[in-house]
Design an enzyme around this catalytic site. Structure first.
Site, PDB file in Angstrom:
ATOM      1  N   MET A   1     -30.641  29.088 -53.523  1.00 41.35           N
ATOM      2  CA  MET A   1     -30.153  27.789 -53.039  1.00 41.35           C
ATOM      3  C   MET A   1     -28.849  27.476 -53.769  1.00 41.35           C
ATOM      4  SD  MET A   1     -32.021  24.128 -52.750  1.00 41.35           S
ATOM      5  CE  MET A   1     -31.414  22.998 -53.960  1.00 41.35           C
TER       6      MET A   1
ATOM      7  N   HIS B   1     -37.407  35.115 -37.291  1.00 40.61           N
ATOM      8  CA  HIS B   1     -36.053  34.554 -37.445  1.00 40.61           C
ATOM      9  C   HIS B   1     -35.075  35.166 -36.445  1.00 40.61           C
ATOM     10  CE1 HIS B   1     -33.103  32.232 -39.635  1.00 40.61           C
ATOM     11  NE2 HIS B   1     -32.303  33.281 -39.627  1.00 40.61           N
TER      12      HIS B   1
ATOM     13  N   HIS C   1     -32.818  40.561 -42.632  1.00 45.04           N
ATOM     14  CA  HIS C   1     -31.932  39.656 -41.879  1.00 45.04           C
ATOM     15  C   HIS C   1     -30.990  40.536 -41.061  1.00 45.04           C
ATOM     16  CE1 HIS C   1     -29.012  36.646 -40.744  1.00 45.04           C
ATOM     17  NE2 HIS C   1     -29.842  35.706 -41.146  1.00 45.04           N
TER      18      HIS C   1
ATOM     19  N   CYS D   1     -33.608  25.223 -43.592  1.00 43.21           N
ATOM     20  CA  CYS D   1     -34.445  26.105 -44.417  1.00 43.21           C
ATOM     21  C   CYS D   1     -35.780  25.475 -44.812  1.00 43.21           C
ATOM     22  CB  CYS D   1     -33.701  26.511 -45.679  1.00 43.21           C
ATOM     23  SG  CYS D   1     -32.347  27.632 -45.298  1.00 43.21           S
ATOM     24  N   HIS D   2     -35.784  24.148 -45.036  1.00 45.16           N
ATOM     25  CA  HIS D   2     -37.020  23.525 -45.521  1.00 45.16           C
ATOM     26  C   HIS D   2     -37.840  22.892 -44.397  1.00 45.16           C
ATOM     27  CE1 HIS D   2     -35.849  24.074 -49.739  1.00 45.16           C
ATOM     28  NE2 HIS D   2     -34.629  23.754 -49.344  1.00 45.16           N
TER      29      HIS D   2
ATOM     30  N   CYS E   1     -30.499  20.314 -45.054  1.00 49.11           N
ATOM     31  CA  CYS E   1     -31.664  20.949 -45.679  1.00 49.11           C
ATOM     32  C   CYS E   1     -32.700  21.443 -44.676  1.00 49.11           C
ATOM     33  CB  CYS E   1     -32.367  19.981 -46.625  1.00 49.11           C
ATOM     34  SG  CYS E   1     -31.261  18.891 -47.536  1.00 49.11           S
TER      35      CYS E   1
HETATM   36 FE1  DHE Z   1     -27.833  31.617 -38.446  1.00 48.89          FE
HETATM   37  C1  DHE Z   1     -28.034  33.713 -35.731  1.00 48.89           C
HETATM   38  C2  DHE Z   1     -30.944  30.435 -37.769  1.00 48.89           C
HETATM   39  C3  DHE Z   1     -27.823  29.943 -41.409  1.00 48.89           C
HETATM   40  C4  DHE Z   1     -24.529  32.338 -38.807  1.00 48.89           C
HETATM   41  N1  DHE Z   1     -29.235  32.022 -37.024  1.00 48.89           N
HETATM   42  C5  DHE Z   1     -29.137  32.948 -36.016  1.00 48.89           C
HETATM   43  C6  DHE Z   1     -30.367  32.970 -35.285  1.00 48.89           C
HETATM   44  C7  DHE Z   1     -31.186  32.031 -35.853  1.00 48.89           C
HETATM   45  C8  DHE Z   1     -30.470  31.430 -36.949  1.00 48.89           C
HETATM   46  C9  DHE Z   1     -32.584  31.654 -35.414  1.00 48.89           C
HETATM   47  C10 DHE Z   1     -30.679  33.879 -34.107  1.00 48.89           C
HETATM   48  C11 DHE Z   1     -30.132  33.314 -32.828  1.00 48.89           C
HETATM   49  C12 DHE Z   1     -30.329  34.263 -31.673  1.00 48.89           C
HETATM   50  O1  DHE Z   1     -30.002  35.460 -31.788  1.00 48.89           O
HETATM   51  O2  DHE Z   1     -30.829  33.839 -30.636  1.00 48.89           O
HETATM   52  N2  DHE Z   1     -29.173  30.423 -39.460  1.00 48.89           N
HETATM   53  C13 DHE Z   1     -30.378  30.043 -38.974  1.00 48.89           C
HETATM   54  C14 DHE Z   1     -31.029  29.146 -39.903  1.00 48.89           C
HETATM   55  O3  DHE Z   1     -32.123  28.533 -39.717  1.00 48.89           O
HETATM   56  C15 DHE Z   1     -30.266  29.173 -41.157  1.00 48.89           C
HETATM   57  C16 DHE Z   1     -30.998  30.047 -42.173  1.00 48.89           C
HETATM   58  C17 DHE Z   1     -30.104  27.824 -41.828  1.00 48.89           C
HETATM   59  C18 DHE Z   1     -29.502  26.744 -40.965  1.00 48.89           C
HETATM   60  O4  DHE Z   1     -29.704  25.587 -41.269  1.00 48.89           O
HETATM   61  O5  DHE Z   1     -28.839  27.035 -39.979  1.00 48.89           O
HETATM   62  C19 DHE Z   1     -28.970  29.864 -40.668  1.00 48.89           C
HETATM   63  N3  DHE Z   1     -26.418  31.240 -39.898  1.00 48.89           N
HETATM   64  C20 DHE Z   1     -26.622  30.526 -41.007  1.00 48.89           C
HETATM   65  C21 DHE Z   1     -25.401  30.419 -41.795  1.00 48.89           C
HETATM   66  O6  DHE Z   1     -25.254  29.814 -42.887  1.00 48.89           O
HETATM   67  C22 DHE Z   1     -24.346  31.178 -41.074  1.00 48.89           C
HETATM   68  C23 DHE Z   1     -23.890  32.384 -41.918  1.00 48.89           C
HETATM   69  C24 DHE Z   1     -23.107  30.334 -40.765  1.00 48.89           C
HETATM   70  C25 DHE Z   1     -23.444  29.036 -40.071  1.00 48.89           C
HETATM   71  O7  DHE Z   1     -23.431  29.032 -38.847  1.00 48.89           O
HETATM   72  O8  DHE Z   1     -23.727  28.064 -40.751  1.00 48.89           O
HETATM   73  C26 DHE Z   1     -25.106  31.627 -39.831  1.00 48.89           C
HETATM   74  N4  DHE Z   1     -26.521  32.814 -37.466  1.00 48.89           N
HETATM   75  C27 DHE Z   1     -25.193  32.916 -37.727  1.00 48.89           C
HETATM   76  C28 DHE Z   1     -24.566  33.764 -36.724  1.00 48.89           C
HETATM   77  C29 DHE Z   1     -25.574  34.176 -35.844  1.00 48.89           C
HETATM   78  C30 DHE Z   1     -26.796  33.559 -36.332  1.00 48.89           C
HETATM   79  C31 DHE Z   1     -23.092  34.149 -36.696  1.00 48.89           C
HETATM   80  C32 DHE Z   1     -25.439  35.066 -34.604  1.00 48.89           C
HETATM   81  C33 DHE Z   1     -25.554  36.506 -34.969  1.00 48.89           C
HETATM   82  C34 DHE Z   1     -25.454  37.414 -33.765  1.00 48.89           C
HETATM   83  O9  DHE Z   1     -24.694  38.393 -33.819  1.00 48.89           O
HETATM   84  O10 DHE Z   1     -26.148  37.164 -32.769  1.00 48.89           O
END
Ligand code: DHE
Length: 559
Positions: free
Chosen positions: A115, A353, A395, A69-70, A66
């Site tokens: 959610m 973000h 996003h 996001c929270h 959680c």
């Molecule tokens: Fe991500 C990038 C945060 C959920 C897959 N994700 C990022 C970045 C952040 C972030 C801050 C940028 C990093 C950077 O570029 O330096 N993501 C978060 C969260 O806080 C969130 C909303 C909830 C969590 O608890 O993580 C979250 N993200 C997800 C997913 O559910 C995804 C789809 C699958 C997973 O990993 O659980 C997911 N996030 C990704 C991916 C990137 C990413 C594949 C990199 C994208 C890129 O091309 O650089």
């Protein structure tokens, strides 16, 4: 209390992105987390019966599922606050007002605003525990200091024992690092032969990968705050160092400026909220800088939980751009003195973000998703250029750059609505405005990532979090000249789940797409010209793949 009664106030604040909820129970567990340190006598139980052991388990569950996001301190970020009593200034009730039944209804059913349902992911007993845990005051986030960080550091292969040149004839530039999120692993795949060279254990729910400036090393970071360093020079890619930068993180980056190649690495802590710098050859910790402080908009509240979201490395200056989510601050971190980094703070918008470079590498564009904006930073001049309203919850991932008669355009998708926004980045009329908006297939938001390549005429878009299974399992392809939809491509036969994230190969003529959260995970490789499937990578080791990072494109920031 009935669910319909609960919906209005809380749902308004719940946004499309409680993604961490999807992380499977099969994930490698964190070997140590802040949960172990939480005790009920240190918090106010508000009369709720909960033992120390339950408090510890509740903390661990909350932290893993959680907190993304929270927020770790439950003050809310992408999702609403989950504090027992409504905090001043919030329009959302406290969890005590909902009570156990109300909270259970949310957890079991999810919310219309995004959610997901927890039923089937958490056990009945875990859900019941969470309904109590969420009514107790949140435990304090313990510190994570230099001695603990240094103690976690493992230099597996010292620099002197590493090969000085590649021990194979493969083309490292076209290697792909692919995250197998739920297996806690990273696969290194040879992009030329499509063969997996190694599937390495990297830790709990790895989030992103970045490559060193030379392209030799691949670094991973994830929800256990562990950084893993992979050497591609060995015949079988191998882990050469590890360190834990904190309890939880989402980003890592390296120094890319001339003279600093492969020298330093920066870690962005979600919990604790800090920027940590390491020696990029060994992962020896060098410094920690907490990111707590005041918000960008003059709000007097001092924000302790000021998590580090996206990080990029400049090619024109010895700096990293670190985005401080809850404070809405873009921090430009000068790494020339890594033990004492000089940080310039640029107030922007909340909550920061993800984002990436424009095509010149001079401007950085980042989503402030809680305020529906894209912030533009002039990096060499360390200045805010402008803040652009685009749509509900932009996003972009790192966004992507295309070029057509409208100019050089940086593209973002949106989680909260069906909209792709094209921002003109080159000088002239319309610069730094949205010059075009288009819709993807069907209705609703849920798009997470967009991607194109300088050699491609296509723009790829996913809809990972759209509730419609047809949309979340297919991808859209647009013509970059006309911005017309060319194809909506469903999951190929034998593949299911949600389509997420794109990466091009080095040549820019193949697109790799992940399929996760289904029964038949896969990495599907398309011919970017014909849009036909070129190859499907499946097998026991392909388990909920998410992000994919081509070495050349990641090193050179090609997107
Ligand atoms: Fe991500 C990038 C945060 C959920 C897959 N994700 C990022 C970045 C952040 C972030 C801050 C940028 C990093 C950077 O570029 O330096 N993501 C978060 C969260 O806080 C969130 C909303 C909830 C969590 O608890 O993580 C979250 N993200 C997800 C997913 O559910 C995804 C789809 C699958 C997973 O990993 O659980 C997911 N996030 C990704 C991916 C990137 C990413 C594949 C990199 C994208 C890129 O091309 O650089």
């Amino acid at each position: 209390m009935k669910i319909s009664k609960l919906n209005t106030p809380l749902l308004l604040g719940v946004v499309m992105a409680t993604f961490s909820l999807f992380v499977s129970c099969k994930s490698d567990k964190k070997e140590d987390s802040y949960a172990k340190k939480t005790k009920i006598e240190e918090t106010n139980s508000n009369g709720i019966a909960i033992s120390d052991a339950e408090m510890e388990r509740g903390s661990a569950l909350y932290f893993d599922r959680c907190a993304g996001c929270h927020g770790s301190s439950r003050k809310g970020a992408t999702g609403p606050h989950l504090l027992p009593v409504k905090p001043e200034g919030s329009d959302k009730p406290g969890t005590l007002e909902f009570g156990a039944d109300g909270l259970k209804a949310f957890i079991v059913n999810g919310t219309a605003a995004g959610m997901p349902e927890w039923k089937g992911i958490l056990t009945e007993e875990e859900i019941e525990l969470m309904t109590r845990f969420l009514q107790v005051d949140p435990p304090a986030i313990p510190p994570y200091e230099m001695d603990e960080m240094t103690a976690s550091w493992k230099l597996i292969i010292p620099v002197a024992k590493r090969p000085t040149k590649p021990q194979h004839k493969r083309n490292i530039d076209n290697y792909f690092g692919v995250i197998m999120r739920d297996a806690g692993k990273v696969a290194i795949i040879d992009g030329d032969t499509k063969k997996e060279l190694a599937v390495l254990k990297t830790g709990f729910a790895v989030h992103i990968l970045r490559t060193s400036a030379s392209g030799r090393y691949i670094y991973s970071v994830g929800r256990d705050g562990r950084i893993t360093m992979i050497d591609t020079y060995t015949d079988v890619p191998s882990i050469v160092a590890e360190v834990k930068g904190g309890f939880d993180a989402r980003s890592v980056e390296v120094s890319k400026f001339k003279g600093y190649e492969d020298k330093y690495l920066v870690f962005g802590g979600y919990s604790p909220s800090h920027i940590a710098i390491f020696d990029a050859q060994t992962l020896e910790p060098l410094s920690i800088t907490p990111t707590a402080g005041n918000a960008c908009d003059g709000d007097k509240e001092f924000i302790e939980e000021a998590r580090v979201a996206a990080i990029v490395a400049s090619h024109t200056d010895p700096v990293w751009i670190c985005n401080i989510k809850e404070r809405g601050i873009v921090a430009i971190v000068d790494y020339t003195d890594p033990r004492n980094p000089k940080i310039t703070e640029i107030p922007a918008a909340r909550f920061l973000h993800d984002g990436g470079w424009d095509s010149t590498g001079h401007y950085f564009l980042v989503a402030a998703n809680a305020s529906n904006k894209i912030v533009v930073i002039d990096v060499p001049n360390k200045k805010l250029v402008t803040i652009i309203e685009t749509g509900k919850m932009p996003h972009p991932g790192r966004g992507t750059n295309i070029k057509n008669k409208l100019g050089n355009l940086w593209v973002t998708s949106h989680l909260g609505e069906n909209k792709l926004s094209f921002i003109k980045t080159n000088p002239g009329p319309g610069q730094w405005t949205v010059v075009k908006e288009i819709k993807a297939t069907g209705n609703g938001g849920g798009a997470l990532f967009v991607k194109s390549h300088p050699k491609s005429k296509h723009l790829w878009v996913d809809r990972t979090l759209n509730p419609d299974a047809k949309l979340n399992s297919s991808v859209d392809v647009f013509d970059t000249d006309t911005l017309e939809l060319v194809a909506n491509i469903p999951a190929p036969e034998g593949v299911d789940g949600r389509a997420v994230h794109f990466e091009y190969n080095k040549a820019g003529n193949e697109v790799w797409v992940s399929y996760f959260m289904g029964k038949k995970s896969a990495i599907v490789i398309y011919n970017d010209k014909t849009l036909k499937v070129k190859q499907i990578i499946q097998g026991d080791w392909v388990e909920n793949p998410t992000g994919k990072f081509n070495v050349y494109n990641t090193t050179h920031d090609i997107y």
